[in-house]
Design an enzyme around this catalytic site. Structure first.
Site, PDB file in Angstrom:
ATOM      1  N   PRO A 131       0.830  -1.217   0.000  1.00 34.49           N
ATOM      2  CA  PRO A 131       0.000   0.000   0.000  1.00 34.49           C
ATOM      3  C   PRO A 131       0.854   1.252   0.000  1.00 34.49           C
ATOM      4  CG  PRO A 131      -0.028  -1.055   2.159  1.00 34.49           C
ATOM      5  CD  PRO A 131       0.683  -1.997   1.249  1.00 34.49           C
ATOM      6  N   PRO A 132       0.254   2.410  -0.284  1.00 36.79           N
ATOM      7  CA  PRO A 132       1.017   3.665  -0.299  1.00 36.79           C
ATOM      8  C   PRO A 132       1.582   3.987   1.069  1.00 36.79           C
ATOM      9  CG  PRO A 132      -1.120   3.929  -1.386  1.00 36.79           C
ATOM     10  CD  PRO A 132      -1.148   2.598  -0.700  1.00 36.79           C
ATOM     11  N   GLY A 133       2.759   4.614   1.052  1.00 42.78           N
ATOM     12  CA  GLY A 133       3.333   5.120   2.290  1.00 42.78           C
ATOM     13  C   GLY A 133       4.175   4.151   3.075  1.00 42.78           C
TER      14      GLY A 133
ATOM     15  N   LYS B 153       8.237   2.180  -0.465  1.00 44.59           N
ATOM     16  CA  LYS B 153       8.720   1.422  -1.617  1.00 44.59           C
ATOM     17  C   LYS B 153       9.680   2.266  -2.468  1.00 44.59           C
ATOM     18  CE  LYS B 153       4.598   0.732  -3.240  1.00 44.59           C
ATOM     19  NZ  LYS B 153       3.868   1.470  -2.200  1.00 44.59           N
ATOM     20  N   THR B 154       9.272   3.498  -2.769  1.00 46.08           N
ATOM     21  CA  THR B 154      10.096   4.329  -3.645  1.00 46.08           C
ATOM     22  C   THR B 154      11.396   4.737  -2.965  1.00 46.08           C
ATOM     23  OG1 THR B 154       8.092   5.168  -4.711  1.00 46.08           O
ATOM     24  CG2 THR B 154      10.107   6.433  -5.019  1.00 46.08           C
TER      25      THR B 154
ATOM     26  N   SER C 210     -12.872 -13.441  -0.260  1.00 37.46           N
ATOM     27  CA  SER C 210     -12.512 -13.649   1.148  1.00 37.46           C
ATOM     28  C   SER C 210     -13.622 -13.240   2.106  1.00 37.46           C
ATOM     29  CB  SER C 210     -11.236 -12.847   1.477  1.00 37.46           C
ATOM     30  OG  SER C 210     -11.443 -11.478   1.252  1.00 37.46           O
TER      31      SER C 210
ATOM     32  N   LYS D 157      -4.290  -8.109   6.422  1.00 35.40           N
ATOM     33  CA  LYS D 157      -5.560  -8.219   7.140  1.00 35.40           C
ATOM     34  C   LYS D 157      -5.343  -8.295   8.649  1.00 35.40           C
ATOM     35  CE  LYS D 157      -7.987 -10.385   3.272  1.00 35.40           C
ATOM     36  NZ  LYS D 157      -8.612 -11.599   2.736  1.00 35.40           N
TER      37      LYS D 157
END
Length: 773
Positions: free
Chosen positions: A350-352, A355-356, A671, A714
């Site tokens: 997910p963002p934040g 990764k970058t 799910s 999750k």
């Protein structure tokens, strides 16, 4: 007093006649009938109106029949002179087959000084336009006009006005308004003429300059030929640069062929420019330049640990790559152009979660150059492979440009947002990346612009993505997937303390002596104000706190400022996220599920209710096909196995409605089956679901719980939401090894193979229900 006339109407297609105009009109059968009617019952006068499709005209021009005869081709015609403007009233009867109306003549208001000035200005503009067109015979006619209304109606002869503009003038009885509008349109026309004249002059001057330059170049070529210097200027320089450059043999041969073409072409040939650009691109590439990797494994690990908290999977994979490469180098196995010596890692999460920024840390740990290639929204295959040189403005692709920018053949190239690549009629960029990211092929990568082999086998490619499902399977198969599922609350506090807070203190021009933020406050911000998988919103919240601190200090506040849980409300307001599981599950028919979204894991409430009516199932909440099928499976399972589970299946033989809140958000995935079974069982039995229980998994018609994905995300979401017990499919038990230990300690994770085990624990006891009542 205004005069009212009874006149026949002659509607003119594509023609607007203003008062003062004399126009010839070809007479068809209807027009002939109108002219005859005008002669018979209106003293040779008729009303000329423009033909309009959308409405009936409100005004027309009263015209007198000057002459009736034939056109040069023999067709009958009449010459009409418009004498005034009239407002059209109601229809009346009259002789002949024409349409008769009452027409009220429009009288012009007395001319004021302002109107006379406008009329003089418009007359001057009209005369100037006529003189420019050498229409001197009309200038005297215009000079003789003195009435402002007649001068304004001269616009009817203007060829540059559209039919709609002339209609507007006809329907404008006020002379001053008419003059203002006509002057504005004339100015616009004169501005267009001026621009067109300037363009025409520029084109003529450019053509004369090009012809002069062509003649001079031809003379220069002849002089060089006589002097024996017939080689075009600059070609010898390119030959020398190619011979001095350390190029691979095949690249050198291709470059020398292009130099030969350049020598044989003339300077004014367009091909010479393309060849020079291609040679410049080839010579700028670092064909034999490489940086030396850092072989100190411990030092590389320290760099990664200093830049990022956690992310052990990624760090371990980078260290493994370094260790293997160091052993290959020590044994002499490193060969230039060797296949598969590079690596391709896909960082998905997910963002934040970092990764970058992790790509820069990896490059620093390896001692390599770093280049970022943003792929979000790229739809053109040429962005990856480059354009053919035959196209105007052709460029190499982003991969070649990244290598050139890095200045070495073994940089770390971060392919950012690879899951957001598009595809349209210009090709599929994801398919073009297959050769780039395949270790068995990328040692001979061929860009459409270069048309020579480029060795990418020593490049370390890192790809980032938020959602794996949108990455084509063939492309994902070329990459080694490393999941970054998010951080625990303790991880976020540690990241905020180590990385985020120092950075935001610097941006706010504050120091640790000016403000202190307690760990409890950081924990409160992470859990009740941001509740995300990453730390992006957490950093924004810290920036907001520090901005308010800076404002307070600028207003004369004392230092140091202490921020803790007690005064956090003063800086951030009320918490955005509060525990809601107990409230939502307090009634029967509501169960807490777990889902994975594009921003990480999240809790998902599924509500069920029943009412009198025809037995059936209604589903709402923008559910996808998979979730709709899960709801039908859950209902069928309970109807067939309800007796064995202690659930009154007859309670479900009614109109059942299943809803997943946040109806504006589309939802789908395999799910939610066990959650739907639990919600329907709670509804049928009247026993609420325990508020601290969450679950995830797909269910079959026999009650078997099937495995799902995103277990780590999750469970992190369950911990953030304050759940205590979480049911996961038994076949997902190996995935628990990737879950942080503190998460497993705070949750009672129970792998189950049969949904009956979930119902036995999740539904409240009858005694608890009675006590609550």
């Amino acid at each position: 007093m205004t005069e009212t006339l009874r006149l026949p109407v002659l509607s003119l297609p594509d023609t607007v006649v203003l008062p003062g105009m004399v126009v010839p009109v070809e007479l068809d059968e209807l027009a002939q009938a109108t002219v005859d009617a005008a002669r018979a019952g209106a003293d040779g006068q008729l009303l000329l109106t423009p033909r309009m499709e959308d409405r009936y005209p409100a005004y027309g021009a009263v015209a007198a029949i000057e002459q009736v005869g034939r056109m040069p081709g023999g067709a009958p015609a009449a010459v009409l002179r418009a004498t005034g403007r009239a407002r059209i009233g109601s229809g009346v009867t009259g002789p002949g087959a024409a349409l008769w109306v009452e027409a009220e003549l429009v009288e012009n208001a007395p001319a004021t000084d302002a109107i006379r000035k406008l009329a003089a200005e418009f007359k001057t503009l009209v005369i100037a336009n006529l003189q420019r067109r050498d229409s001197w015979q009309l200038v005297d006619s215009v000079q003789r006009l003195s009435d402002p209304s007649d001068i304004a109606d001269l616009a009817g002869y203007a060829s540059y006005l559209s039919t709609e503009q002339k209609r507007q003038l006809l329907e404008t009885p006020d002379v001053e308004t008419r003059l203002n509008q006509a002057i504005e349109w004339v100015h616009e026309h004169l501005a267009e003429i001026e621009v067109a004249d300037k363009i025409r002059d520029d084109v003529r001057d450019g053509m004369e300059k090009s012809q002069r330059e062509f003649l001079l170049r031809q003379q220069l070529a002849a002089i060089r030929k006589e002097l024996g210097e017939d080689e075009p200027d600059g070609a010898d320089d390119y030959r020398g640069r190619v011979e001095k450059a350390e190029l691979p043999e095949k690249v050198r041969e291709a470059a020398l062929r292009e130099v030969g073409k350049l020598e044989r072409s003339s300077d004014q040939s367009p091909e010479s420019g393309w060849i020079r650009t291609w040679l410049d691109t080839v010579l700028e590439l670092p064909w034999n330049t490489k940086t030396t990797d850092n072989d100190d494994i411990a030092a590389a690990r320290e760099v990664l640990d200093a830049d990022h908290h956690g992310l052990d999977d990624v760090k371990d994979r980078i260290i493994e790559y370094l260790a293997v490469r160091a052993r290959r180098a020590s044994r002499g196995l490193e060969v230039v152009g060797g296949r598969g010596s590079g690596a391709v890692l896909a960082l998905a999460g997910p963002p934040g979660v970092g990764k970058t920024s992790l790509g820069e840390s990896v490059a620093r740990a390896l001692g390599r150059k770093f280049v970022r290639v943003a792929l979000g929204g790229v739809r053109d295959e040429a962005e990856i492979r480059g354009h053919r040189r035959t196209y105007v403005g052709a460029l190499p692709g982003r991969i070649v440009r990244a290598i050139s920018e890095a200045g070495s053949m073994n940089p770390v190239v971060l392919l950012d947002e690879v899951d957001k690549l598009g595809a349209d009629f210009r090709g599929d960029p994801a398919a073009a990346l297959l050769e780039v990211l395949d270790p068995a092929q990328n040692h001979t990568f061929r860009d459409h612009y270069l048309e020579v082999d480029l060795d990418l086998s020593d490049v370390l490619f890192l790809a980032t993505a938020n959602v794996i499902e949108t990455i084509p399977a063939a492309l994902l198969d070329r990459m080694e997937l490393v999941a970054l599922d998010g951080y625990t609350a303790d991880d976020k506090v540690a990241i905020a303390r180590t990385h985020l807070l120092p950075r935001q203190l610097s941006r706010a021009a504050l120091s640790a002596d000016d403000v202190t933020i307690s760990d409890e406050a950081l924990h409160e911000i992470a859990s009740d104000y941001t509740r995300e998988a990453g730390v992006r919103q957490l950093e924004r919240a810290l920036a907001r706190v520090l901005r308010k601190v800076a404002t307070a200090l600028a207003s004369g506040g004392s230092v140091p400022v202490a921020v803790d849980v007690a005064n956090l409300h003063d800086y951030l307001g009320r918490p955005r996220f509060t525990p809601e599981t107990a409230e939502r599950t307090s009634v029967p028919g509501v169960a807490t599920g777990l889902a994975v979204t594009g921003t990480g894991g999240d809790v998902l409430f599924i509500e069920a209710t029943a009412m009198d009516g025809r037995a059936g199932l209604t589903l709402t909440g923008q559910l996808g096909d998979v979730m709709k099928e899960s709801a039908h499976i859950a209902l069928s399972y309970l109807r067939s196995h309800g007796a064995a589970l202690g659930v009154d299946a007859a309670a479900l033989d009614r109109a059942v409605h299943v809803h997943v809140p946040a109806g504006a958000v589309p939802k789908d995935g395999p799910s939610a089956g066990v959650t739907m079974v639990t919600a329907l069982a709670s509804l049928a039995s009247g026993r609420p679901v325990r508020s601290d229980v969450g679950m995830t998994g797909e269910v079959t018609l026999n009650g078997r719980v099937l495995p799902i994905g995103g277990v780590k995300q999750k469970l992190l979401a369950a911990q953030r939401a304050g759940l205590r017990t979480v049911f996961v499919p038994a076949r997902n038990e190996p995935d628990l090894d990737d879950v942080p230990a503190d998460v497993l300690e705070s949750l009672d994770v129970r792998p189950v193979a049969d949904v009956a085990d979930i119902l036995a624990y999740a539904l409240s006891d009858a005694a608890e229900v009675a006590a609550a009542a």
